[in-house]
Design a protein around this motif. Structure first.
Motif, PDB file in Angstrom:
ATOM      1  N   PRO A   1      11.944 -12.957  89.743  1.00  0.00           N
ATOM      2  CA  PRO A   1      13.295 -13.424  89.400  1.00  0.00           C
ATOM      3  C   PRO A   1      13.452 -14.932  89.491  1.00  0.00           C
ATOM      4  O   PRO A   1      14.263 -15.521  88.773  1.00  0.00           O
ATOM      5  CB  PRO A   1      14.183 -12.698  90.416  1.00  0.00           C
ATOM      6  CG  PRO A   1      13.284 -12.336  91.538  1.00  0.00           C
ATOM      7  CD  PRO A   1      11.937 -12.088  90.923  1.00  0.00           C
ATOM      8  N   ILE A   2      12.663 -15.574  90.361  1.00  0.00           N
ATOM      9  CA  ILE A   2      12.763 -17.030  90.492  1.00  0.00           C
ATOM     10  C   ILE A   2      12.205 -17.713  89.251  1.00  0.00           C
ATOM     11  O   ILE A   2      12.811 -18.624  88.690  1.00  0.00           O
ATOM     12  CB  ILE A   2      12.009 -17.511  91.750  1.00  0.00           C
ATOM     13  CG1 ILE A   2      12.581 -16.864  93.012  1.00  0.00           C
ATOM     14  CG2 ILE A   2      12.065 -19.038  91.855  1.00  0.00           C
ATOM     15  CD1 ILE A   2      11.751 -17.121  94.261  1.00  0.00           C
ATOM     16  N   ALA A   3      11.033 -17.257  88.805  1.00  0.00           N
ATOM     17  CA  ALA A   3      10.360 -17.910  87.671  1.00  0.00           C
ATOM     18  C   ALA A   3      10.878 -17.431  86.327  1.00  0.00           C
ATOM     19  O   ALA A   3      11.017 -18.223  85.391  1.00  0.00           O
ATOM     20  CB  ALA A   3       8.852 -17.669  87.762  1.00  0.00           C
ATOM     21  N   PHE A   4      11.157 -16.129  86.218  1.00  0.00           N
ATOM     22  CA  PHE A   4      11.445 -15.531  84.912  1.00  0.00           C
ATOM     23  C   PHE A   4      12.877 -15.030  84.758  1.00  0.00           C
ATOM     24  O   PHE A   4      13.232 -14.472  83.722  1.00  0.00           O
ATOM     25  CB  PHE A   4      10.488 -14.357  84.655  1.00  0.00           C
ATOM     26  CG  PHE A   4       9.037 -14.707  84.792  1.00  0.00           C
ATOM     27  CD1 PHE A   4       8.484 -15.738  84.053  1.00  0.00           C
ATOM     28  CD2 PHE A   4       8.214 -14.010  85.672  1.00  0.00           C
ATOM     29  CE1 PHE A   4       7.144 -16.064  84.164  1.00  0.00           C
ATOM     30  CE2 PHE A   4       6.873 -14.322  85.795  1.00  0.00           C
ATOM     31  CZ  PHE A   4       6.332 -15.361  85.044  1.00  0.00           C
ATOM     32  N   GLY A   5      13.685 -15.211  85.771  1.00  0.00           N
ATOM     33  CA  GLY A   5      15.016 -14.602  85.779  1.00  0.00           C
ATOM     34  C   GLY A   5      15.930 -15.053  84.662  1.00  0.00           C
ATOM     35  O   GLY A   5      16.851 -14.321  84.288  1.00  0.00           O
TER      36      GLY A   5
ATOM     37  N   PHE B   1       9.003 -23.724  95.029  1.00  0.00           N
ATOM     38  CA  PHE B   1       9.399 -25.005  95.619  1.00  0.00           C
ATOM     39  C   PHE B   1      10.490 -25.637  94.765  1.00  0.00           C
ATOM     40  O   PHE B   1      10.444 -25.590  93.538  1.00  0.00           O
ATOM     41  CB  PHE B   1       8.194 -25.937  95.706  1.00  0.00           C
ATOM     42  CG  PHE B   1       7.009 -25.311  96.404  1.00  0.00           C
ATOM     43  CD1 PHE B   1       6.932 -25.278  97.780  1.00  0.00           C
ATOM     44  CD2 PHE B   1       5.986 -24.741  95.667  1.00  0.00           C
ATOM     45  CE1 PHE B   1       5.855 -24.698  98.425  1.00  0.00           C
ATOM     46  CE2 PHE B   1       4.895 -24.157  96.285  1.00  0.00           C
ATOM     47  CZ  PHE B   1       4.834 -24.128  97.679  1.00  0.00           C
ATOM     48  N   GLY B   2      11.449 -26.238  95.426  1.00  0.00           N
ATOM     49  CA  GLY B   2      12.571 -26.823  94.702  1.00  0.00           C
ATOM     50  C   GLY B   2      12.142 -27.808  93.642  1.00  0.00           C
ATOM     51  O   GLY B   2      12.678 -27.801  92.523  1.00  0.00           O
ATOM     52  N   PHE B   3      11.150 -28.640  93.942  1.00  0.00           N
ATOM     53  CA  PHE B   3      10.729 -29.661  92.985  1.00  0.00           C
ATOM     54  C   PHE B   3      10.044 -29.061  91.765  1.00  0.00           C
ATOM     55  O   PHE B   3       9.929 -29.715  90.736  1.00  0.00           O
ATOM     56  CB  PHE B   3       9.790 -30.662  93.670  1.00  0.00           C
ATOM     57  CG  PHE B   3       8.452 -30.088  94.061  1.00  0.00           C
ATOM     58  CD1 PHE B   3       7.399 -30.026  93.163  1.00  0.00           C
ATOM     59  CD2 PHE B   3       8.245 -29.603  95.347  1.00  0.00           C
ATOM     60  CE1 PHE B   3       6.173 -29.490  93.525  1.00  0.00           C
ATOM     61  CE2 PHE B   3       7.022 -29.068  95.720  1.00  0.00           C
ATOM     62  CZ  PHE B   3       5.977 -29.006  94.810  1.00  0.00           C
TER      63      PHE B   3
ATOM     64  N   VAL C   1       8.818 -25.025  85.910  1.00  0.00           N
ATOM     65  CA  VAL C   1       8.534 -23.643  85.543  1.00  0.00           C
ATOM     66  C   VAL C   1       9.541 -23.148  84.515  1.00  0.00           C
ATOM     67  O   VAL C   1       9.182 -22.450  83.561  1.00  0.00           O
ATOM     68  CB  VAL C   1       8.526 -22.743  86.792  1.00  0.00           C
ATOM     69  CG1 VAL C   1       8.323 -21.276  86.396  1.00  0.00           C
ATOM     70  CG2 VAL C   1       7.436 -23.182  87.754  1.00  0.00           C
ATOM     71  N   GLU C   2      10.789 -23.529  84.675  1.00  0.00           N
ATOM     72  CA  GLU C   2      11.802 -23.120  83.706  1.00  0.00           C
ATOM     73  C   GLU C   2      11.484 -23.692  82.327  1.00  0.00           C
ATOM     74  O   GLU C   2      11.625 -22.993  81.308  1.00  0.00           O
ATOM     75  CB  GLU C   2      13.177 -23.588  84.168  1.00  0.00           C
ATOM     76  CG  GLU C   2      14.318 -23.020  83.362  1.00  0.00           C
ATOM     77  CD  GLU C   2      15.662 -23.338  83.989  1.00  0.00           C
ATOM     78  OE1 GLU C   2      16.476 -23.998  83.309  1.00  0.00           O
ATOM     79  OE2 GLU C   2      15.887 -22.936  85.141  1.00  0.00           O
TER      80      GLU C   2
END
Length: 575
Positions: free
Chosen positions: A262-266, A319-321, A326-327
């Motif tokens: 969900p973080i990377a592909f959400g 990681f926040g940075f 990634v988005e």
């Protein structure tokens, strides 16, 4: 006339001559298309593996129709393959759904370093569909990658096998016309050990349980596509599911790493919605998978309906940075579903029509999600990279890449990606946002499931805008380099005249415009009131004069960054 003036005239004359020679060179362009003698209709690809030997066992049926009468010799791209048999499997008529019973006739063939040349049993014509079946084995140098259980640090991880086709690597594991200008449907029968996940292109029709304990996954991709988009991944995965309307979304991650999905592909489904709204074209396929793999040489690859991502890139989302990076990666590969997969560059010199648009769509995605400032920040970053690269690159080229070599990883460079993304932005600004997306809709609809060249895009933009854009494409697509401007200011209080002199200082060479055409806005303050003026820079040295009742201040060149790919140095005002 004094000596210094004579020297100035000589330099100016030389500059004009070079500009004219550059323009003439841009109108004479090599032909990078590849000749075709047949139209591939469908590939049936059956593969199994010997992990220890890193060997592929292949069995591929190529279904094709000749492009002219008298077709007797079939050449397929095939590198390093040891053929067991080559047979004429069947023959039918293109206008009939039924084909004749199997023939299974052995055919004569010979191999070269990169092809198999097959002599057919007779001459065929364009009304006939021929199926040729080839059985072979290979230890591929490229195309299929066996990832061992141990990583470089000796840590035990799950082994993987995956393919990578772009630019021309799929010829190392299945015979084909391995060039983007031919599109065909595909079926994959991928055999692996039971308990492993197998991901392929299109819809998964069946799982065949084999007597030796292996499983064969049967995938079918019914939408024609270029061969470099055909792929598979085999490994241990957990499928995290999502959905956009009726379109299933699959995120394949490692067991125990489900939290990354969900973080990377959400945002994938929101991105699909945004791209549909922008282009006016629905997502073209009936599924979209994203899979992470180890030791991937790119950030991601837009294999049709089944994008492959480097796990190192995707895990940066923890990681926040790294989340924005990634988005951008996810939105870039998704954008290829329209720009690259649905509508595909005809040859590698036109790769910018795939990659520059995908890069631009990263910014367009940000604009839809976060607003115009985020859009500009992304493009500003791209422009900075392009400017830095242009200053040091020994292989400078236009977006239309006359240096294109599919064997060279330099094909995928900053010019084609980051510079190209900024050029698409400038094209949008030149014709206007509404007209730009109207033209994109027409371009995608007219050429869907087909191949495109730069003139196809230019025509769509000109028809939608009513503008003659030859100058734009000549300088930004076929030409190289970027404008470097030095701006001097002068104010005459006696005449209330404010004069700007713009000098373009970019180095003159055979592929860089000596004078870019730059229609833009400038902004300055007079007596505390902001003024905006339009100028159209067309010469290497050009002056513009404005009436001003007091000394101006705060000059900004192109404040909205509509022509974002440039450098500007502004000298203090001279009285």
């Amino acid at each position: 006339m004094n000596l210094s003036n004579s020297r100035g005239l000589i330099v100016l004359a030389a500059a004009i001559l070079l500009i004219n020679l550059t323009a003439a060179a841009q109108t004479t362009r090599p032909n990078f298309d590849r000749a075709r003698t047949f139209d591939a209709q469908n590939y049936i690809i059956r593969v199994s593996f010997d992990r220890g030997a890193k060997k592929v066992f292949g069995d591929t049926t190529v279904q094709l129709t000749p492009l002219a009468a008298g077709f007797r010799t079939l050449e397929l791209d095939a590198v390093g393959m040891k053929f067991e048999s080559v047979k004429l499997e069947s023959v039918g008529l293109a206008l009939e759904s039924q084909i004749d019973p199997p023939i299974n006739q052995d055919l004569k063939y010979r191999t070269t370093s990169d092809k198999i040349v097959i002599t057919l049993n007779r001459a065929y014509n364009p009304q006939e569909v021929i199926s040729v079946r080839l059985k072979y084995s290979t230890i591929p140098e490229k195309g299929v990658y066996f990832v061992d259980e141990l990583d470089e640090q000796g840590t035990k991880l799950d082994a993987q096998i995956w393919s990578q086709g772009e630019a021309e690597e799929n010829r190392y594991w299945f015979p084909s016309f391995d060039f983007p200008s031919d599109k065909a449907t595909t079926e994959e029968f991928i055999t692996a050990e039971k308990g492993l996940t197998i991901i392929g292109n299109g819809v998964r029709l069946d799982d065949i349980q084999n007597k030796d304990g292996t499983v064969t996954a049967h995938y079918k991709m019914p939408v024609p596509h270029s061969t470099y988009l055909t792929s598979f991944v085999i490994g241990k995965y957990v499928r995290v599911e999502d959905k956009y309307g009726e379109i299933p979304l699959g995120f394949y991650v490692y067991p125990g790493k489900e939290a990354i999905a969900p973080i990377a592909f959400g945002k994938t489904k929101k991105m699909i919605q945004n791209y549909e709204e922008l282009t006016g074209v629905k997502f073209p396929y009936n599924k979209y998978d994203q899979t992470i793999v180890r030791n991937f040489q790119f950030g991601g690859m837009e294999n049709i309906t089944a994008t492959t991502h480097a796990d190192t890139e995707v895990f940066m989302a923890n990681f926040g940075f790294g989340q924005a990076t990634v988005e951008d990666l996810v939105s870039h590969e998704l954008a290829h579903s329209w720009f690259g997969d649905l509508v595909t560059c005809k040859n590698w010199s036109e790769l910018w029509l795939n990659e520059s648009f995908a890069d631009f769509m990263e910014a367009a995605s940000r604009e839809k999600l976060y607003g115009h400032d985020s859009y500009i920040r992304k493009l500003r970053s791209d422009a900075e990279q392009a400017i830095a690269d242009d200053a040091v690159s020994r292989h400078r080229h236009g977006l239309y890449n006359v240096l294109a070599d599919p064997k060279d990883m330099g094909l995928f460079d900053i010019t084609t990606y980051q510079k190209g993304g900024t050029v698409v932005h400038m094209l949008r600004e030149q014709v206007g946002t509404e007209i730009f997306w109207k033209a994109i809709n027409a371009y995608l609809n007219k050429h869907k499931l087909d191949n495109v060249t730069t003139p196809d895009l230019q025509k769509a933009m000109e028809e939608a805008s009513g503008q003659n854009l030859k100058w734009f494409f000549d300088q930004w697509v076929y030409g190289a380099g970027l404008p470097q401007m030095r701006v001097t200011q002068a104010y005459n209080a006696a005449t209330n005249r404010y004069t700007l002199t713009v000098s373009q200082t970019q180095k003159l060479d055979k592929i860089t415009n000596g004078a870019f055409r730059l229609p833009m806005e400038i902004e300055f303050n007079v007596a505390g009131i902001k003024r905006t003026e339009r100028i159209d820079i067309t010469r290497r040295i050009q002056s513009f004069t404005f009436k001003a009742n007091s000394r101006p201040s705060g000059l900004k060149i192109d404040p909205a960054e509509k022509i974002i790919l440039k450098t500007v140095k502004i000298s203090p005002i001279v009285k």
